[in-house]
Design a protein around this motif. Structure first.
Motif, short mmCIF file in Angstrom:
data_model
loop_
_atom_site.label_atom_id
_atom_site.label_comp_id
_atom_site.label_asym_id
_atom_site.label_seq_id
_atom_site.Cartn_x
_atom_site.Cartn_y
_atom_site.Cartn_z
N MET A 161 0.82 -1.06 0.02
CA MET A 161 0.02 -0.04 -0.04
C MET A 161 0.89 1.15 0.01
O MET A 161 1.81 1.31 0.72
CB MET A 161 -1.36 -0.03 1.31
CG MET A 161 -1.99 1.14 1.16
SD MET A 161 -3.05 0.75 2.60
CE MET A 161 -3.95 -0.76 2.08
N THR A 162 0.57 2.32 -0.73
CA THR A 162 1.47 3.38 -1.07
C THR A 162 0.69 4.60 -0.46
O THR A 162 -0.06 4.85 -0.79
CB THR A 162 1.81 3.70 -2.62
OG1 THR A 162 2.20 2.38 -3.13
CG2 THR A 162 2.67 4.70 -2.93
N LEU A 163 1.72 5.35 0.26
CA LEU A 163 1.10 6.61 0.71
C LEU A 163 1.36 7.65 -0.36
O LEU A 163 2.08 7.30 -1.30
CB LEU A 163 1.87 7.20 2.03
CG LEU A 163 1.52 6.22 3.28
CD1 LEU A 163 2.69 6.38 4.38
CD2 LEU A 163 0.37 6.62 3.81
N SER A 164 0.57 8.90 -0.26
CA SER A 164 0.79 9.87 -1.05
C SER A 164 0.79 11.40 -0.09
O SER A 164 0.32 11.35 1.01
CB SER A 164 -0.39 10.05 -2.13
OG SER A 164 -1.60 10.67 -1.43
N PRO A 165 1.20 12.34 -0.70
CA PRO A 165 1.19 13.71 0.13
C PRO A 165 -0.12 14.00 0.63
O PRO A 165 -0.32 14.68 1.91
CB PRO A 165 1.59 14.77 -0.83
CG PRO A 165 2.47 14.05 -1.64
CD PRO A 165 1.76 12.82 -2.07
N MET A 166 -1.33 13.62 0.03
CA MET A 166 -2.68 13.91 0.62
C MET A 166 -2.74 13.25 1.98
O MET A 166 -3.76 13.74 2.69
CB MET A 166 -3.72 13.39 -0.53
CG MET A 166 -3.52 14.44 -1.65
SD MET A 166 -3.95 16.03 -1.43
CE MET A 166 -5.58 16.01 -1.05
N ASP A 167 -2.22 12.08 1.91
CA ASP A 167 -2.54 11.31 3.19
C ASP A 167 -1.99 12.21 4.76
O ASP A 167 -2.02 11.66 5.88
CB ASP A 167 -1.46 9.98 3.16
CG ASP A 167 -2.53 8.92 2.30
OD1 ASP A 167 -3.61 8.66 2.79
OD2 ASP A 167 -2.05 8.46 1.14
N ASP A 168 -1.04 13.13 4.30
CA ASP A 168 -0.57 13.88 5.54
C ASP A 168 -1.73 14.97 6.07
O ASP A 168 -1.53 15.54 6.87
CB ASP A 168 0.65 14.64 5.12
CG ASP A 168 1.73 14.65 6.08
OD1 ASP A 168 1.34 13.86 7.31
OD2 ASP A 168 2.65 15.20 6.08
N TYR A 169 -2.94 15.03 5.15
CA TYR A 169 -4.06 16.05 5.84
C TYR A 169 -5.07 15.03 6.43
O TYR A 169 -5.41 13.89 5.98
CB TYR A 169 -4.51 16.77 4.52
CG TYR A 169 -3.72 17.61 3.74
CD1 TYR A 169 -3.86 18.78 3.95
CD2 TYR A 169 -2.81 17.10 2.98
CE1 TYR A 169 -2.84 19.93 3.55
CE2 TYR A 169 -2.02 18.08 2.18
CZ TYR A 169 -1.83 19.47 2.48
OH TYR A 169 -0.99 20.14 2.20
N PRO A 170 -5.80 15.73 7.54
CA PRO A 170 -6.65 14.98 8.07
C PRO A 170 -8.20 14.88 7.34
O PRO A 170 -9.17 15.57 7.71
CB PRO A 170 -6.97 15.69 9.26
CG PRO A 170 -6.77 17.22 9.11
CD PRO A 170 -5.49 16.95 8.00
#
Length: 374
Positions: free
Chosen positions: A1-10
């Motif tokens: 599963m890959t994270l992206s920069p958007m995952d740093d937002y709530p």
């Protein structure tokens, strides 16, 4: 599963990374739509769209312009990556400069006979429309949400070698964002629908009318008999502190060009339970047959969400006068339109979008088959 920069937002809605949607339905999509027009029908009528299809692993986009007899399309598709904030597809870019207020759309030169670099400035608030929900033989066919917004454009536009300086407020239009489930991607086997006598009628009116200090947004979808799937008309004030005003139930009277299903004129009436009626006369000025070449279903080799490879860019240049008249009856057409609304006993003039489709039989207008004409 890959994270992206958007995952740093709530902003997560489910127990997944942000790029994974809740449903596994292949038909989930997330789309931008824009249109841009000048003060005259002699100027280009430009439409732009970009869609993301998370469960198909595809992102694609198109731009189509009608200018005189020219129908020009540039389209692109790519593999969908992990970063949902990356809204670049080949030569296309969408950039959110200020959410719900300013967006930039661009198409680099060198890809067919169309290029632009334009900024949309909102004239009024973005407003949610009623949810669009429809089933066919138990399966969810449509389940979508959309918001719409009017505004002005500024920047540069080149069509077929001719350059236009785009300066608001003379250049206007509307944009929308929609997401949810609707048919996309490669065609699916019909299954039970092939034997179930499911009506394929799609009667559709979607109009975004811009007046001096407000807009009117109308959405109607009907079955063959006239039963309503969607029925809404609202006045949206430019002043964000004023609530949108429901204008009533919609009735329509469409005049067609003889021998076609092309709209010559239309009258819309909105009636409240109190008996108050608002009437809008609609006079189409220029038709953009946006389904030709853009992915809305006419071409079997290029549909929204269809896998085209890691990156593919194509362009088309057609003549409007040479478009197949039968195929025109199987697609939605976006008309640049002049409106005269009689509201609160006063007549006001405006312009904007009148989107129309009468696909399949429809009792009110006497269409008994798919290729019947007026």
């Amino acid at each position: 599963m890959t994270l992206s920069p958007m995952d740093d937002y709530p902003i997560h809605q489910v127990a997944e990374v942000i790029r994974h949607v809740q449903t596994s339905d292949r038909n989930f999509y997330d789309r931008y739509y824009f249109n841009c027009h000048g003060p005259s029908a002699d100027l280009p009528w430009l439409i732009i769209g970009l869609g993301v299809y998370p469960n198909l692993g595809v992102a694609d986009c198109f731009a189509v312009v009608r200018h005189h007899d020219e129908h020009i399309v540039v389209r692109a598709s790519r593999a969908l990556g992990a970063d949902r904030s990356d809204l670049r597809i080949g030569p296309f870019t969408i950039e959110i400069l200020e959410g719900l207020h300013r967006l930039r759309v661009a198409l680099d030169r060198g890809h067919g006979d169309l290029a632009f670099d334009l900024v949309f400035d909102a004239a009024g608030p973005a407003v949610l429309e009623p949810r669009h929900f429809q089933r066919q033989i138990e399966r969810v066919f449509f389940d979508t949400q959309r918001f719409v917004q009017t505004g002005t454009w500024r920047g540069a536009l080149t069509v077929d070698g001719e350059s236009f300086e785009v300066t608001g407020p003379d250049w206007r239009g509307n944009r929308d964002r929609s997401w949810g489930v609707r048919p996309v991607g490669e065609a699916e086997p019909p299954g039970r629908k092939a034997d179930a006598n499911v009506s394929g009628t799609f009667f559709w009116i979607y109009s975004v009318m811009r007046f001096a200090d407000f807009s009117i947004v109308v959405v109607v979808q009907e079955t063959e008999t006239g039963e309503r799937v969607m029925d809404d008309a609202r006045r949206v004030w430019d002043d964000p502190d004023r609530e949108p005003e429901w204008l009533g139930h919609v009735a329509h009277d469409i005049s067609f060009v003889p021998g076609t299903r092309d709209v010559a004129a239309a009258t819309l009436r909105f009636t409240r339970p109190t008996g108050v009626v608002t009437t809008v006369a609609c006079r189409p000025q220029l038709a953009n047959h946006l389904a030709f070449g853009t992915g809305y279903g006419l071409e079997p080799d290029w549909r929204h969400g269809m896998w085209q490879g890691e990156l593919k860019v194509e362009d088309l240049h057609l003549k409007v006068s040479e478009l197949d008249p039968t195929m025109k009856m199987f697609c939605v057409t976006d008309h640049l339109t002049q409106f005269v609304a009689t509201i609160d006993d006063a007549a006001v003039s405006g312009d904007g979008l009148f989107e129309f489709a009468a696909i399949g039989p429809h009792e009110q207008y006497g269409f008994t088959d798919y290729t019947d004409t007026a």
